[in-house]
Enzyme design. Structure first.
Site, short mmCIF file in Angstrom:
data_model
loop_
_atom_site.label_atom_id
_atom_site.label_comp_id
_atom_site.label_asym_id
_atom_site.label_seq_id
_atom_site.Cartn_x
_atom_site.Cartn_y
_atom_site.Cartn_z
CB THR A 273 -36.76 31.08 10.39
OG1 THR A 273 -36.81 32.13 9.43
CG2 THR A 273 -36.21 31.63 11.69
CG ASP A 274 -36.42 31.51 4.61
OD1 ASP A 274 -37.63 31.38 4.48
OD2 ASP A 274 -35.83 32.58 4.43
CG LEU A 275 -31.68 27.29 5.55
CD1 LEU A 275 -30.26 27.39 6.07
CD2 LEU A 275 -31.70 26.74 4.14
#
Length: 407
Positions: free
Chosen positions: A172-174
């Protein structure tokens, strides 16, 4: 032939007030595209990920290295007025600002969107947060692991009879970093038409929910709760891992023609493709309980390499399950230039992944090694003040009010 010195974002200046992964992943992509990225770091410890190890190389975090290539590090104490003023002046010269502070924190430093827009109306100000800048959870910090759980991604990942499972990287960060990059590029195009910057509100939770893709559309259309299928596919069969005589292969039959080729040309069992239970993908999904054991038994008869060769010849998508070392030793990885060796003043050379972006006319830049904490503070400040001096009326700016060793 394209001029190798021309990159898509040449001349664009990015003020990077983000840390850890989502924001730095975004700004690294902008740096790959040619932007000059000023990474603002806390003066004593820097980005949190500088301390995330092992793994490490010479006492330096390899996590930090994954998302901070080709940037300039400026060490600043934002709790000090002089540090705040330096960043504000950099914002006056910047095209883009990326931040992932808690809601309201930068406003207290005089660095909020409205405050900086008054100084630079063309500034594109991208806020990355866990749950967005509006809504009931806007004040909460967001972390990838929790958001994988809350967004439903974890619920659809893992074996059917096992526990929910997170992705192997902070997905989800990426993806949020990628979404932020897309939004920034679109805002730059919009600014070319309107002459104005704008505020971008990019949230990990929003990105994760959007990442549900076909799973979301299936639920929204039918009201049914999706389950977990492990390495199998919910709506395409056969599309999963199979054991071979000496390993594992990943089979991805995407349509009925590929399934027929699998049965006829690879397995030598055309009667399977003619079976009414398996002719169409819809039928195979409903009858996977009988089809999959049949295929599984057949695949154990030969080695992975022999199956992969036969599948490729028949035009049936498949791949070997590789370890990470095998990936970076593979011919396709090397031929695509997915690993760069970058000169580094401490380690001599660093090996790192390359940008996946390919352009025929305006290539991405040749990467430089991730910066040491504060290594570019003096240079960036000097150039910023020289530019400001050239733009300001004589006597209109106190150029001696900021000194690098005070920041």
């Amino acid at each position: 032939m394209a001029d190798a010195l021309i990159h898509p974002l040449d001349g664009i200046k990015v003020l990077d007030l983000s840390r850890i992964l989502a924001g730095p992943w975004c700004t690294q992509t902008l740096a790959d595209l040619g932007a000059e990225v000023w990474k603002i770091e806390e003066a004593k410890a820097g980005d949190d990920t500088r301390g995330w190890m092992p793994p490490e190389i010479g006492g330096e975090s390899t996590y930090f290295q994954c998302c901070n290539r080709s940037k300039l590090s400026v060490a600043v104490d934002l709790r000090q007025l002089k540090g705040q003023e330096l960043v504000a002046r950099l914002a006056e010269q910047a095209d883009v600002l990326v931040e992932n502070f808690r809601k309201g924190a930068l406003e207290r430093f005089g660095l909020g969107f409205e405050q900086l827009r008054a100084r630079n109306p063309r500034l594109i100000y991208c806020s990355i947060s866990g749950y967005g800048r509006t809504g009931p959870r806007a004040d909460e910090a967001g972390y990838d692991f929790a958001i994988q759980a809350e967004s439903g991604l974890m619920a659809i990942t893992g074996e059917p009879d096992g526990n929910p499972m997170k992705h192997g990287v902070a997905i989800t960060d990426l993806v949020t970093g990628m979404n932020a990059t897309q939004a920034i590029l679109a805002a730059l195009i919009a600014r070319g038409r309107t002459g104005r910057g704008q505020h971008l509100d990019i949230a990990l939770f929003d990105s994760a929910v959007a990442l549900l893709a076909n799973v979301a559309s299936g639920h929204l259309a039918t009201g049914r709760a999706p389950g977990r299928f492990g390495n199998a596919h919910a709506t395409v069969v056969p599309y999963q891992l199979f054991d071979t005589a000496d390993g594992v292969l990943a089979l991805a039959c995407g349509n009925d023609q590929q399934f027929r080729a699998l049965c006829q040309r690879v397995l030598g069992r055309p009667e399977i493709a003619d079976d009414a239970r398996y002719v169409r993908n819809r039928d195979r999904v409903y009858n996977r309980e009988t089809l999959i054991p049949l295929l599984a038994e057949l695949f154990t008869g030969q080695s992975t390499s022999k199956w992969i060769a036969a599948l490729r010849e028949a035009g049936v998508p498949a791949g070997q399950v590789r370890s990470v070392p095998e990936v970076f030793a593979a011919l396709d990885t090397l031929e695509r230039g997915l690993v760069h060796e970058v000169p580094d003043p401490v380690h001599g050379m660093l090996r790192m992944t390359a940008s996946p972006l390919r352009f025929s006319e305006t290539p991405v830049r040749t990467p430089t090694s991730p910066p040491r904490l504060g290594q570019d503070t003096d240079d960036v400040m000097r150039r910023m003040l020289e530019l400001a001096r050239a733009e300001e009326p004589e006597g209109g700016l106190d150029h001696h009010s900021l000194r690098a060793n005070e920041l």
